[in-house]
Design a protein around this motif. Sequence first.
Motif, mmCIF file in Angstrom:
data_model
loop_
_atom_site.group_PDB
_atom_site.id
_atom_site.type_symbol
_atom_site.label_atom_id
_atom_site.label_comp_id
_atom_site.label_asym_id
_atom_site.label_seq_id
_atom_site.Cartn_x
_atom_site.Cartn_y
_atom_site.Cartn_z
ATOM 1 N N LYS A 42 22.982 -85.765 30.407
ATOM 2 C CA LYS A 42 22.263 -84.610 30.961
ATOM 3 C C LYS A 42 23.081 -83.334 30.870
ATOM 4 N N ALA A 43 24.393 -83.468 30.934
ATOM 5 C CA ALA A 43 25.300 -82.322 30.826
ATOM 6 C C ALA A 43 26.673 -82.874 30.474
ATOM 7 N N PRO A 44 27.521 -82.077 29.806
ATOM 8 C CA PRO A 44 28.870 -82.552 29.495
ATOM 9 C C PRO A 44 29.595 -83.039 30.758
ATOM 10 N N LEU A 45 30.351 -84.118 30.610
ATOM 11 C CA LEU A 45 31.022 -84.710 31.774
ATOM 12 C C LEU A 45 31.891 -83.708 32.524
ATOM 13 N N SER A 46 32.517 -82.789 31.793
ATOM 14 C CA SER A 46 33.407 -81.830 32.445
ATOM 15 C C SER A 46 32.672 -80.922 33.423
ATOM 16 N N THR A 47 31.368 -80.700 33.211
ATOM 17 C CA THR A 47 30.635 -79.797 34.096
ATOM 18 C C THR A 47 30.508 -80.347 35.509
ATOM 19 N N PHE A 48 30.686 -81.678 35.656
ATOM 20 C CA PHE A 48 30.582 -82.266 36.996
ATOM 21 C C PHE A 48 31.839 -82.004 37.833
ATOM 22 N N LEU A 49 32.837 -81.376 37.222
ATOM 23 C CA LEU A 49 33.991 -80.864 37.966
ATOM 24 C C LEU A 49 33.876 -79.355 38.160
ATOM 25 N N GLY A 50 32.915 -78.748 37.470
ATOM 26 C CA GLY A 50 32.793 -77.302 37.485
ATOM 27 C C GLY A 50 31.455 -76.843 38.009
ATOM 28 N N VAL A 51 30.629 -76.316 37.109
ATOM 29 C CA VAL A 51 29.383 -75.692 37.517
ATOM 30 C C VAL A 51 28.440 -76.667 38.217
ATOM 31 N N ALA B 178 21.455 -77.205 38.717
ATOM 32 C CA ALA B 178 21.047 -77.982 37.547
ATOM 33 C C ALA B 178 19.847 -77.341 36.860
ATOM 34 N N GLY B 179 18.928 -76.823 37.656
ATOM 35 C CA GLY B 179 17.750 -76.171 37.095
ATOM 36 C C GLY B 179 18.115 -74.917 36.322
ATOM 37 N N TRP B 180 18.949 -74.080 36.904
ATOM 38 C CA TRP B 180 19.369 -72.845 36.225
ATOM 39 C C TRP B 180 20.165 -73.149 34.960
ATOM 40 N N LEU B 181 20.994 -74.199 35.018
ATOM 41 C CA LEU B 181 21.773 -74.571 33.836
ATOM 42 C C LEU B 181 20.844 -75.032 32.716
ATOM 43 N N ALA B 182 19.863 -75.865 33.064
ATOM 44 C CA ALA B 182 18.914 -76.368 32.068
ATOM 45 C C ALA B 182 18.072 -75.247 31.470
ATOM 46 N N GLU B 183 17.773 -74.236 32.280
ATOM 47 C CA GLU B 183 16.950 -73.109 31.824
ATOM 48 C C GLU B 183 17.765 -72.075 31.049
ATOM 49 N N GLY B 184 19.077 -72.257 31.007
ATOM 50 C CA GLY B 184 19.918 -71.290 30.313
ATOM 51 C C GLY B 184 20.233 -70.048 31.123
ATOM 52 N N LYS B 185 19.871 -70.040 32.398
ATOM 53 C CA LYS B 185 20.157 -68.888 33.257
ATOM 54 C C LYS B 185 21.590 -68.898 33.758
ATOM 55 N N LEU B 186 22.217 -70.072 33.735
ATOM 56 C CA LEU B 186 23.580 -70.238 34.220
ATOM 57 C C LEU B 186 24.442 -70.722 33.067
ATOM 58 N N LYS B 187 25.479 -69.946 32.766
ATOM 59 C CA LYS B 187 26.412 -70.314 31.699
ATOM 60 C C LYS B 187 27.761 -70.632 32.331
ATOM 61 N N TYR B 188 28.624 -71.268 31.566
ATOM 62 C CA TYR B 188 29.940 -71.586 32.106
ATOM 63 C C TYR B 188 30.985 -71.505 31.009
ATOM 64 N N THR B 189 32.199 -71.247 31.443
ATOM 65 C CA THR B 189 33.346 -71.250 30.538
ATOM 66 C C THR B 189 34.378 -72.203 31.112
ATOM 67 N N GLU B 190 34.991 -72.972 30.246
ATOM 68 C CA GLU B 190 36.041 -73.904 30.672
ATOM 69 C C GLU B 190 37.308 -73.643 29.868
ATOM 70 N N THR B 191 38.419 -73.784 30.528
ATOM 71 C CA THR B 191 39.707 -73.825 29.841
ATOM 72 C C THR B 191 40.146 -75.279 29.882
ATOM 73 N N ILE B 192 40.077 -75.954 28.737
ATOM 74 C CA ILE B 192 40.383 -77.388 28.704
ATOM 75 C C ILE B 192 41.738 -77.611 28.058
ATOM 76 N N VAL B 193 42.632 -78.213 28.808
ATOM 77 C CA VAL B 193 43.973 -78.566 28.335
ATOM 78 C C VAL B 193 43.969 -80.057 28.013
ATOM 79 N N GLU B 194 44.548 -80.428 26.893
ATOM 80 C CA GLU B 194 44.537 -81.834 26.462
ATOM 81 C C GLU B 194 45.801 -82.555 26.929
ATOM 82 N N GLY B 195 45.629 -83.757 27.455
ATOM 83 C CA GLY B 195 46.773 -84.626 27.722
ATOM 84 C C GLY B 195 47.154 -84.759 29.188
ATOM 85 N N PHE B 196 47.245 -85.997 29.644
ATOM 86 C CA PHE B 196 47.590 -86.289 31.036
ATOM 87 C C PHE B 196 48.900 -85.624 31.452
#
Length: 332
Positions: free
Chosen positions: A115-124, A291-309
């Motif tokens: 339904k949404a990228p896994l990372s979004t469940f820590l963010g938006v 979730a509704g706003w994200l699906a409708e494209g009204k809500l956008k997000y930016t992530e800074t993703i760092v790789e590696g434990f």
Amino acid sequence: MRKTILLNNRPEGKPTVSNFEFVTEDTELAILEGEILLEAAYVSVDPYLRGRMSDAKSYVPPFQLNAPVQSGVVAKVVASKNEKFKEGDYVSGMLDWSTQQVSNGEGLNKVDGSKAPLSTFLGVLGMTGLTAYLGLTQIGKPVAGETIVVSGAAGAVGSVVGQIAKILGLHVIGIAGTDEKIDMLKNKFGFDAGINYNTSTDINADLKKLAPNGVDIYFDNVGGPISDAVLFNINRFARIIICGAISVYNETELPTSLSVQPFLVKNSALMQGFIVSNYADKFPEAMQHLAGWLAEGKLKYTETIVEGFDNIPNAFIDLFEGKNKGKMIVKI
């Protein structure tokens, strides 16, 4: 092989890598009836964790020395003896900074990566989004046509607050630390205006130009001199939402600041701090909107993703240098 990050010693001032200890263990984890074995996929690093690294009274207990640091984590269920979870499920919750760990499932929520990228469940779609929505709506009580100022606007919470405010019909001004971030706020997130606090010579004067009719709502993520400048521009019955104070988290001496009382009295204004769990009963309502706003494209997000434990501590430290745009997440 399992890696875990412990709090080695309590930071004095800004955290350093030496405050953390990496432990590697070769023993395989076994699960008992009712338990699940989790493998970390994404780890959230957040400014509030700095407060838990100090041995001071707060709304949550401090981290214990020589024990794992915890934060929001999305993890995969790799083995299960709990009927609520099956192998292959993904869950989110407050978990250890560890590549693998055992849980009884309490406090964990299943998340659906289809339904949404896994990372979004820590963010938006996680605590970040809930904090933005509930702080703004429950304390800010926004009314279409009002003016809101958001500090830390290019961060995880601030960028969502500004977008929700636009959806609700407000005039939105964001404060951030680089021209690149200001450009992102206006062109990606739809903010009406922005102030670069690193190049501005007078934030108070800038606000008077950008908000000639004054400020009705201030969503404060930073504290310090930036927030002092906003106070000079608040309107009668203004609402000031205190979400964070990243500018002073690492101070070793008490910071000097304006006395807020005259501003609050003169303007009959409200200033209120909060933590998102204050509004736990409203989480379902908030998630439905987000979730509704994200699906409708009204809500956008930016992530800074760092790789590696191994880069989790550095990613956390980078928050205090403003190196993140939006949510800072470590992909394991």
